[in-house]
Design a protein around this motif. Structure first.
Motif, PDB file in Angstrom:
ATOM      1  N   PRO A   1       0.819  -1.223   0.000  1.00  0.00           N
ATOM      2  CA  PRO A   1       0.000   0.000   0.000  1.00  0.00           C
ATOM      3  C   PRO A   1       0.848   1.266   0.000  1.00  0.00           C
ATOM      4  N   LEU A   2       1.953   1.236   0.759  1.00  0.00           N
ATOM      5  CA  LEU A   2       2.792   2.435   0.838  1.00  0.00           C
ATOM      6  C   LEU A   2       3.496   2.693  -0.484  1.00  0.00           C
TER       7      LEU A   2
ATOM      8  N   LEU B   1       1.162   4.158  -2.947  1.00  0.00           N
ATOM      9  CA  LEU B   1       0.960   5.562  -2.592  1.00  0.00           C
ATOM     10  C   LEU B   1       2.077   6.440  -3.145  1.00  0.00           C
TER      11      LEU B   1
ATOM     12  N   ASP C   1       3.378  12.352  14.464  1.00  0.00           N
ATOM     13  CA  ASP C   1       2.424  11.357  13.976  1.00  0.00           C
ATOM     14  C   ASP C   1       1.046  11.484  14.591  1.00  0.00           C
TER      15      ASP C   1
ATOM     16  N   VAL D   1      -5.147  11.555  16.691  1.00  0.00           N
ATOM     17  CA  VAL D   1      -6.365  11.534  17.502  1.00  0.00           C
ATOM     18  C   VAL D   1      -6.337  12.583  18.612  1.00  0.00           C
TER      19      VAL D   1
ATOM     20  N   VAL E   1      -8.475  14.031   3.232  1.00  0.00           N
ATOM     21  CA  VAL E   1      -8.786  12.637   2.912  1.00  0.00           C
ATOM     22  C   VAL E   1     -10.290  12.389   2.999  1.00  0.00           C
TER      23      VAL E   1
ATOM     24  N   SER F   1       1.784  12.776   1.650  1.00  0.00           N
ATOM     25  CA  SER F   1       2.053  11.554   2.404  1.00  0.00           C
ATOM     26  C   SER F   1       3.444  11.026   2.088  1.00  0.00           C
TER      27      SER F   1
ATOM     28  N   LEU G   1       5.986  13.000   4.014  1.00  0.00           N
ATOM     29  CA  LEU G   1       6.027  12.629   5.423  1.00  0.00           C
ATOM     30  C   LEU G   1       6.665  11.249   5.608  1.00  0.00           C
ATOM     31  N   LEU G   2       6.364  10.351   4.664  1.00  0.00           N
ATOM     32  CA  LEU G   2       6.991   9.033   4.697  1.00  0.00           C
ATOM     33  C   LEU G   2       8.501   9.160   4.634  1.00  0.00           C
TER      34      LEU G   2
ATOM     35  N   THR H   1       9.864  10.165   7.894  1.00  0.00           N
ATOM     36  CA  THR H   1       9.843   9.045   8.837  1.00  0.00           C
ATOM     37  C   THR H   1      11.000   8.094   8.577  1.00  0.00           C
TER      38      THR H   1
ATOM     39  N   THR I   1       5.539   4.881  10.823  1.00  0.00           N
ATOM     40  CA  THR I   1       4.870   5.671   9.799  1.00  0.00           C
ATOM     41  C   THR I   1       3.530   6.176  10.305  1.00  0.00           C
ATOM     42  N   ASN I   2       3.208   7.365   9.894  1.00  0.00           N
ATOM     43  CA  ASN I   2       1.977   8.004  10.340  1.00  0.00           C
ATOM     44  C   ASN I   2       0.763   7.102  10.111  1.00  0.00           C
TER      45      ASN I   2
ATOM     46  N   LEU J   1      -2.345   7.842   9.971  1.00  0.00           N
ATOM     47  CA  LEU J   1      -3.300   8.385   9.013  1.00  0.00           C
ATOM     48  C   LEU J   1      -2.883   8.021   7.591  1.00  0.00           C
ATOM     49  N   ILE J   2      -1.599   8.147   7.318  1.00  0.00           N
ATOM     50  CA  ILE J   2      -1.097   7.840   5.977  1.00  0.00           C
ATOM     51  C   ILE J   2      -1.266   6.365   5.666  1.00  0.00           C
ATOM     52  N   ARG J   3      -1.028   5.523   6.678  1.00  0.00           N
ATOM     53  CA  ARG J   3      -1.156   4.089   6.429  1.00  0.00           C
ATOM     54  C   ARG J   3      -2.604   3.719   6.169  1.00  0.00           C
TER      55      ARG J   3
ATOM     56  N   TYR K   1      -4.856   5.749   4.980  1.00  0.00           N
ATOM     57  CA  TYR K   1      -5.201   6.342   3.690  1.00  0.00           C
ATOM     58  C   TYR K   1      -4.677   5.489   2.537  1.00  0.00           C
ATOM     59  N   ALA K   2      -3.470   4.944   2.725  1.00  0.00           N
ATOM     60  CA  ALA K   2      -2.888   4.113   1.671  1.00  0.00           C
ATOM     61  C   ALA K   2      -3.782   2.922   1.349  1.00  0.00           C
TER      62      ALA K   2
ATOM     63  N   ILE L   1      -7.022   2.898   1.453  1.00  0.00           N
ATOM     64  CA  ILE L   1      -8.182   3.335   0.669  1.00  0.00           C
ATOM     65  C   ILE L   1      -7.880   3.199  -0.821  1.00  0.00           C
TER      66      ILE L   1
ATOM     67  N   TYR M   1      -9.886   4.786  16.139  1.00  0.00           N
ATOM     68  CA  TYR M   1     -10.811   5.781  15.617  1.00  0.00           C
ATOM     69  C   TYR M   1     -10.722   5.866  14.096  1.00  0.00           C
ATOM     70  N   LEU M   2      -9.487   5.911  13.595  1.00  0.00           N
ATOM     71  CA  LEU M   2      -9.296   6.195  12.167  1.00  0.00           C
ATOM     72  C   LEU M   2      -9.777   5.082  11.254  1.00  0.00           C
TER      73      LEU M   2
ATOM     74  N   ASP N   1     -13.454   4.967  10.956  1.00  0.00           N
ATOM     75  CA  ASP N   1     -13.936   6.245  10.435  1.00  0.00           C
ATOM     76  C   ASP N   1     -13.693   6.370   8.936  1.00  0.00           C
ATOM     77  N   LEU N   2     -12.489   6.005   8.493  1.00  0.00           N
ATOM     78  CA  LEU N   2     -12.141   6.216   7.081  1.00  0.00           C
ATOM     79  C   LEU N   2     -12.466   5.012   6.205  1.00  0.00           C
TER      80      LEU N   2
END
Lengths: 277, 289
Positions: A30-31, A34, A214, A217, A238, A250, A253-254, A257, B117-118, B120-122, B124-125, B127, B230-231, B234-235
């Motif tokens: 997935p990454l 992206l 990161d 929430v 998003v 993204s 940011l990746l 990281t 890794t964030n 949210l980004i993971r 989102y990836a 999706i 939550y994420l 939610d997403l």
């Protein structure tokens, strides 16, 4: 010719090799998609239409997005500095002293690590709405206060854990020697103990920085309309659509990281090498 | 001396070191959490007022069928995701802990990177992969389009949420498992294999019991964050995949029923505390043996 795998060398047996490959694919595909799509010259994000850097340019044209990035980096910097100080003090205090209630304090400091994020977010929301309202309309860095405070509260226990682990390997005789040679308590601490834990301080700082950068929430509950952080901003983008611009951010940011992780590992490896020599 | 200086001989030292973190912890962690706890026994008064009336009505409301179902669903999601993470992660942890040093370092980085890794980004990836016009459906369309293939609706479903929960939390399971397996006394495993037990039998009867404390902490470290996720719901989820964190968020950001939200948040806290208590009891029992 390669040797056959050893008795316990599970990583070289084919069922596990296959399994690792699949898990690796699951974690990384997935990454990678992206990242690839962030260079795709197409509004629709599925078909490859050729290489472009346009989306990156668009990211930097978006003033709100850039501001949110500046906010996030500033919050992470402040939060790291405070967490490093508090976490180190806590680790040294718990390591150095015997006092009534030590176990209790020790357990309490672990709480922010295990408490679910959503609970902490809610707690911070109520706290800054009802108990200690943060003055509205403060100039820029001060307006980030509530988020910085929230981030320190969940980061400093992580720093304490990392520093504490490093202190285990400290030879107390060194500190006693320093005191015997006439150094005061604080002097001995600063000149003997602190140099020993320096690698842990770096590792702890990187950890605190990443945790802050990161966090979504908890920040989501503490951020106001003019203190939007990077993850919060990306979240709102998003929610509305999957756009190549979000892919580009993204990817950036990746990259940060990956860089920070490698830096941390590098420092750790160097510290380990120093210990051996 | 091994246990540290006696505090009576160095009061200013202890106060100077422990004072700042303890003060921060009390003011900016303990007080906010305590306020949530107090609010969970409160009632809404007027538009913005909340009176701490000592009522249990908020907890009672959380046990109404609508919310009880979401609560039960969250627990079931968390249990299933933890189980899948364990099943997927155990062989990975096993392979890493017995790999040669060089490979081990590489594999560990491979697990750590997604961990850092964030979130949210993971999420989102995922999706981009699971959407109707996402990569998986594109691939299937390309392969089976001639047979009249229709895109599989994967997004906005419980399936997508489960994929997301496992995807995000897998490193949380693998790292503690690895830490436990790496400490195992290998001679016991070799003895078992020498005496004729197969690999699977050895893992089942020797490795699992020896690593049970590590497995317990892997379960806890996966279960608690998944339960409060939550994420992912939610997403990735649909209207039917709400978890407890989404309900909590709604009470605070939209429904404006803070006392009820506080009660739900504290239900999550109680589950967390029970989990920690169970784990430390388990650890004590192992230590006693």
């Amino acid at each position: 010719m390669r040797e056959p795998p050893g008795l316990l060398d599970y990583a070289r047996r084919w069922p596990l090799k296959l399994w690792m490959l699949l898990v690796g694919l699951f974690l990384y595909a997935p990454l990678l998609v992206l990242v690839a799509m962030s260079f795709n010259d197409s509004r629709r994000t599925t078909h490859w239409r050729g290489f472009t850097m346009d989306w990156y340019a668009k990211v930097f044209e978006d003033a709100e997005l850039v501001q949110s990035l500046v906010n996030s980096l500033s919050i992470a910097a402040f939060s790291t500095a405070i967490s490093l100080l508090l976490g180190t003090l806590a680790a040294i205090a718990l390591w150095r002293f015997r006092f009534p209630g030590r176990m209790l304090v020790d357990g309490a400091f672990a709480l922010p690590i295990v408490v679910p994020e959503i609970c902490m977010g809610v707690a911070m929301l109520i706290f800054f709405a009802r108990v200690m309202p943060w003055p509205a309309g403060l100039p820029w860095p001060l307006s980030l206060g509530p988020i910085v405070i929230a981030h320190v509260s969940f980061s400093f226990p992580f720093v304490a854990v990392v520093v504490r682990a490093r202190l285990q390997s400290f030879d107390r005789a060194q500190e006693e020697a320093a005191r015997d040679l006439g150094a005061g308590n604080w002097r001995a601490l600063w000149d003997v103990v602190v140099p020993h834990i320096r690698p842990a301080l770096l590792a702890g700082a990187l950890l605190a920085f990443t945790l802050s950068l990161d966090d979504f929430v908890i920040t989501f509950f503490t951020a106001g309309p003019d203190t939007v952080t990077f993850p919060v901003k990306v979240y709102s983008m998003v929610r509305f659509s999957v756009t190549p611009k979000v892919n580009a951010i993204s990817t950036l940011l990746l990259a940060v990281t990956v860089l920070l992780t490698f830096l941390a590992l590098r420092l750790q490896a160097r510290a380990a090498a120093e210990r051996l020599s | 001396m091994r246990d540290g200086l006696d505090w009576r001989t160095a009061r200013p030292g202890l106060a100077g070191l422990l004072g700042p973190p303890l003060a921060w912890f009390l003011l900016f962690f303990a007080v906010p959490i305590a306020v949530v706890w107090a609010y969970s026994f409160g009632t809404n008064v007027g538009v913005a007022g909340i009176e701490i009336s000592g009522t249990f009505a908020n907890y009672a409301r959380a046990l109404e069928p609508l919310y009880l179902r979401i609560l039960a669903k969250s627990l079931a999601f968390a249990a299933l995701a933890t189980l899948i993470c364990l099943l997927v992660g155990f062989p990975v942890a096993l392979a890493i802990s017995f790999a040669a040093p060089r490979l081990k370092a590489v594999l560990l980085v491979g697990i750590m990177l997604p961990f850092w890794t964030n979130l949210l980004i993971r999420t989102y990836a995922l999706i981009a992969l699971l959407r109707d016009e996402g990569l998986i459906n594109q691939g299937l369309l390309w392969a089976f389009g001639w047979a009249g293939f229709e895109p599989l609706p994967m997004m906005n479903s419980n399936f997508a949420v489960m994929v997301g929960l496992v995807y995000v939390h897998l490193p949380f399971t693998v790292l503690p498992l690895y830490a436990a397996l790496d400490r195992l006394d290998r001679s016991l495993l070799e003895a078992s294999l020498d005496l004729g037990a197969g690999h699977l039998r050895t893992i089942w009867y020797v490795v699992l019991p020896l690593a049970s404390a590590g497995i317990a902490s892997a379960v806890l470290l996966t279960f608690i964050p998944v339960l409060g996720s939550y994420l992912a719901p939610d997403l990735l989820g649909g209207p039917d995949s709400q978890m407890i964190a989404n309900v909590i968020e709604r009470q605070f950001k939209r429904a404006n029923d803070w006392p009820f939200g506080a009660a739900l948040a504290f239900l999550l806290m109680y589950v967390t505390f029970i989990g920690i208590a169970l784990q430390s009891a388990h650890r004590r029992r192992i230590d006693a043996e």
